[in-house]
Write an enzyme that holds these catalytic residues in place. Structure first.
Site, short mmCIF file in Angstrom:
data_model
loop_
_atom_site.label_atom_id
_atom_site.label_comp_id
_atom_site.label_asym_id
_atom_site.label_seq_id
_atom_site.Cartn_x
_atom_site.Cartn_y
_atom_site.Cartn_z
N GLY A 155 0.20 4.92 0.42
CA GLY A 155 -1.18 4.78 0.90
C GLY A 155 -2.24 5.54 0.12
O GLY A 155 -3.37 5.63 0.58
N GLY A 156 -1.90 6.05 -1.04
CA GLY A 156 -2.86 6.86 -1.81
C GLY A 156 -4.16 6.15 -2.14
O GLY A 156 -5.25 6.69 -1.94
N CYS A 190 2.15 0.27 -12.19
CA CYS A 190 2.40 1.56 -12.84
C CYS A 190 3.42 1.36 -13.95
O CYS A 190 4.41 2.08 -14.04
CB CYS A 190 2.86 2.61 -11.82
SG CYS A 190 4.36 2.15 -10.93
N ALA A 223 0.77 -1.24 0.00
CA ALA A 223 0.00 0.00 0.00
C ALA A 223 0.81 1.30 0.00
O ALA A 223 0.28 2.34 -0.41
CB ALA A 223 -0.94 0.01 1.21
N ALA A 224 2.04 1.28 0.51
CA ALA A 224 2.77 2.56 0.72
C ALA A 224 2.90 3.37 -0.58
O ALA A 224 3.09 2.78 -1.64
CB ALA A 224 4.15 2.28 1.29
#
Length: 440
Positions: free
Chosen positions: A274-275, A392, A271-272
């Protein structure tokens, strides 16, 4: 440009750390700007522009230097190589700095760094380039299209070749062009705290230019803005109060595609910072729970900072290795977000040095890690629950091929939707696949 703190020396230090030590450029630049916060805004902008630009265009810059130097770039001392690179970048891409000043400052810098004996070489190469910049010949596109595109767009040849094979020439050129455009900072309104209209007004009061995002294929993002005209985010009270989150529009599509129901239990396995987790927690409107997991204490701390800034009671950070099965989570999650470690070839506009760090072997290793994590975390999804796989990057190996492999290995999941988002002037490259687990 005032040289009380020598800005060019700072730039050279950044380039040395990125090219010699292998540090990430965006982190090194941020660290230098934080350390020298007292510098004038135009000096900070100069440091950022020359550092990022030199790294962005390094393949082209090396190609130009090699045409005018008997000693080839890869044979030069690292300090001299980087002084020449940053200077040629200024000569070619920055009209605001006179050519004579670029050459003189490069010579001074070589001397200051203990290479006085090579200052004549630096001066000769740069003055020769500055006189002949308009007549430089590039590789012949007809004879070697791959080399031409690689030099013209400063992209390693293996990536150019892979994209042409996967997506065709026209799409590849479009992606290459997108990476050389300046990308805006995009933000998402925290709808729990403020309306988009009120945020726009607040930003303008803080001297920030805020422009509403208009995405024909993403009309749901009516809470997103492009912002400019600010020095750094922490100086904005609206940012410190958690009224908005900096996030790329393609990344916002993850929560939009999930469209979570109230009271959902969501696990975000990598998650980091955390967006996506913050976005999902906001969408739950204070109900349910988003458990944002990551591997290291450093990363979970980043998540905790975001939870605190946004004052979210329905989100928590947990340190956990996504490759290790968590027995307690089996069959418990309504939604699992697997935004996994990847080659990062979709975010090269923001993290320019990734293209030099990645290679085909590393890409294959990353794709295998993604499969290992998907194989593990899919077990946390309830019947009729959702698994979101995203990266991404722009890579069939990591995206469509992995989604196909997963669907074949796990017939209990149906691939409901997938999309490769290509980089553009407003968005990074991104891939999303939505799987639904069949009911019992």
């Amino acid at each position: 440009m005032t040289d009380s703190v020598n800005t060019r020396e700072l730039i050279l230090g950044i380039l040395m750390e990125v090219t010699k030590e292998g540090s990430y450029s965006h982190l090194v630049i941020r660290s230098v700007l934080d350390k020298y916060q007292y510098l004038e805004k135009k000096e900070r902008a100069f440091i950022t522009r020359v550092s990022e630009g030199t790294i962005q265009y390094m393949i082209e810059l090396d190609y130009i230097i090699n045409q005018f130097s008997k000693v080839k770039v890869n044979k030069m001392k690292p300090v001299i190589r980087n002084i020449l690179r940053m200077s040629v970048y200024q000569l070619k891409y920055m009209d605001s700095v006179p050519d004579s000043a670029v050459c003189n400052e490069a010579v001074k810098l070589a001397k200051r760094k203990g290479f006085g004996s090579l200052s004549g070489f630096v001066n000769g190469v740069l003055r020769n380039i500055s006189r002949n910049l308009s007549t430089i010949t590039y590789p012949d596109r007809q004879k070697d299209q791959i080399q031409y595109l690689s030099v013209r767009y400063s992209m390693p040849e293996w990536i150019v070749r892979q994209w042409i094979n996967d997506y065709g020439m026209e799409q590849t050129v479009s992606v290459l062009q997108a990476f050389l455009q300046e990308t805006p900072v995009t933000i998402r309104t925290n709808l729990l705290k403020i309306t988009p209209e009120a945020l726009e007004k607040r930003l303008k009061e803080e001297g920030v230019t805020a422009e509403k995002m208009v995405c024909a294929d993403m009309p749901e993002l009516n809470y997103a803005f492009m912002i400019s005209g600010f020095d750094h985010l922490n100086a904005l009270s609206s940012f410190r109060e958690g009224l908005f989150y900096v996030q790329d529009v393609s990344s916002m599509m993850v929560a939009e595609t999930v469209a979570p129901k109230k009271d959902s239990y969501i696990i975000d396995v990598c998650a980091a910072p955390g967006g996506k987790s913050v976005h999902l927690a906001e969408k739950l409107g204070g109900t349910g729970m988003v458990e944002a997991r990551d591997l290291t204490e450093y990363k979970t701390d980043l998540i905790r900072q975001n939870i605190a800034r946004h004052q979210l009671s329905n989100m928590r950070a947990v340190q956990m290795d996504a490759t290790v099965l968590d027995e307690a989570s089996i069959g418990k999650a309504d939604v699992v977000i697997a935004d996994l470690p990847c080659s990062g070839l979709g975010v090269l506009a923001k993290k320019t040095d990734l293209k030099y760090k990645m290679n085909p072997e590393t890409e294959t290793e990353v794709a295998a890690l993604q499969r290992e994590i998907l194989d593990t975390v899919c077990r946390y999804v309830k019947p009729e629950g959702t698994l979101m796989y995203s990266t991404c990057t722009v890579s069939r190996t990591e995206n469509e091929e992995n989604a196909g492999w997963f669907a074949e290995k796990h017939p209990e999941f149906d691939l409901e939707w997938e999309k490769q988002i290509f980089p553009s002037d407003i968005t990074d490259g991104f891939y999303i696949a939505k799987f639904i687990r069949r009911g019992r």
